[in-house]
Design an enzyme around this catalytic site. Structure first.
Site, PDB file in Angstrom:
ATOM      1  N   ASP A 112       0.860  -1.177   0.000  1.00  0.00           N
ATOM      2  CA  ASP A 112       0.000   0.000   0.000  1.00  0.00           C
ATOM      3  C   ASP A 112       0.900   1.232   0.000  1.00  0.00           C
ATOM      4  OD1 ASP A 112      -2.305   1.760   0.469  1.00  0.00           O
ATOM      5  OD2 ASP A 112      -3.308  -0.055   1.185  1.00  0.00           O
ATOM      6  N   THR A 118       6.284 -17.545  -5.455  1.00  0.00           N
ATOM      7  CA  THR A 118       6.711 -18.832  -6.019  1.00  0.00           C
ATOM      8  C   THR A 118       5.693 -19.410  -7.005  1.00  0.00           C
ATOM      9  OG1 THR A 118       5.876 -19.925  -4.025  1.00  0.00           O
ATOM     10  CG2 THR A 118       8.243 -19.487  -4.131  1.00  0.00           C
TER      11      THR A 118
END
Length: 228
Positions: free
Chosen positions: A64, A118
Site C-alpha cells: 500500500d 513462487t
C-alpha cells in the site's frame, strides 16, 4: 534453518487440531490471509494457548502507500508476532517507513519483503514486471536490504544468489518446499529439503505436505530431522 508450518486449512477448528498434534515441536506457525481474515487476531491468542513456545509468523504481504504500510506494521508489531511480510514492489519509501515504525518497539518482529511469488514462472513474471525473474528478484532484495528489511521471501532457486548479491547474513525465507518430492500443486518454483539446505535458506515454509499427511506430527518430525 528453521521450519514454518502454514495454517491453510478450511476452518479454524481444523487448524487448531493440527496445532494440537504439534505441541512441543520447535516450529514457526504461519498465519496467512485466509486464516487471519476469517479468524482475526483472536486466533493468534488461541495458537498461544495451545503452545506458548510456538513462534508466530503473520503472512499478510502488505502492499500500500507508505503511511498505510507503516500504520499496519505498528499494529502487527503490537500483536507480538515474530515476523511478517510485505511486498518489495511497494518500493523503497514504503519499506523505509515500515522500518522506522518498527524501530519504536523494544522487541520488534522481523520484516521480510516478498520478491517474486513462487507461483510465478518466467513468462508470468515478465508479463507484470517487464524483467527477468532472476534479475528483478536480485534488485528487489537489494532494495529491501537498503531500506531496513531483515530479509526477503524468495524461492530456493534465488536464495543463494541473493545472499551472494546482498550479504550472506541477509535472511531468506523460502516457500514452496516439498520436503519429500510431493506434487507441486499451484506452485511453480518448488524445492526439496536438500535443495533448500544447499541454497542456505534460513526459513522454509511447508504447508500441504504436513496438513495433508495422515500423521502430521510424524511428517514434521521427519522434516526437522532433515534440516538439523
Amino acid at each position: 534453518m528453521q521450519l514454518c508450518i502454514a495454517l491453510d486449512l478450511p476452518s479454524q477448528e481444523e487448524n487448531l487440531k493440527l496445532l494440537e498434534s504439534l505441541v512441543g515441536l520447535p516450529v514457526w506457525i504461519k498465519v496467512g490471509l485466509r486464516s487471519y481474515i476469517r479468524d482475526g487476531k483472536e486466533f493468534l491468542g488461541r495458537i498461544r494457548q495451545i503452545d506458548p513456545r510456538f513462534e508466530l509468523f503473520l503472512d499478510l504481504k502488505l502492499h500500500d502507500i507508505p503511511n498505510t504500510m507503516g500504520d499496519a506494521a505498528e499494529e502487527i508489531a503490537s500483536l507480538g508476532v515474530g515476523m511478517f511480510t510485505l511486498h518489495a514492489s511497494s518500493g523503497g519509501e514504503a519499506m523505509r517507513e515500515v522500518a522506522a515504525r518498527l524501530a519504536r518497539f523494544p522487541k520488534r518482529p522481523l520484516a521480510f519483503a516478498v520478491t517474486a511469488l513462487t507461483s510465478f514462472g518466467e513468462e508470468g513474471f515478465r508479463e507484470i514486471y517487464n524483467a527477468s525473474l532472476e534479475s528483478k528478484a536480485l534488485d528487489m532484495a537489494m532494495l529491501a536490504a537498503q531500506n531496513g528489511m531483515d530479509g526477503v521471501v524468495c524461492s530456493v532457486f534465488e536464495s543463494q544468489r541473493i545472499k551472494s548479491y546482498v550479504a550472506q547474513d541477509f535472511l531468506t525465507l523460502t516457500p514452496g518446499i516439498r520436503p519429500f518430492g510431493e506434487p507441486s500443486g499451484d506452485q511453480k518454483r518448488v524445492a526439496d529439503l536438500h535443495e533448500a539446505k544447499s541454497a542456505s535458506s534460513d526459513f522454509i515454509v511447508v504447508g500441504r505436505p504436513v496438513y495433508k499427511h495422515p500423521r502430521p506430527r510424524e511428517a514434521v518430525e521427519k522434516i526437522l530431522e532433515g534440516i538439523a
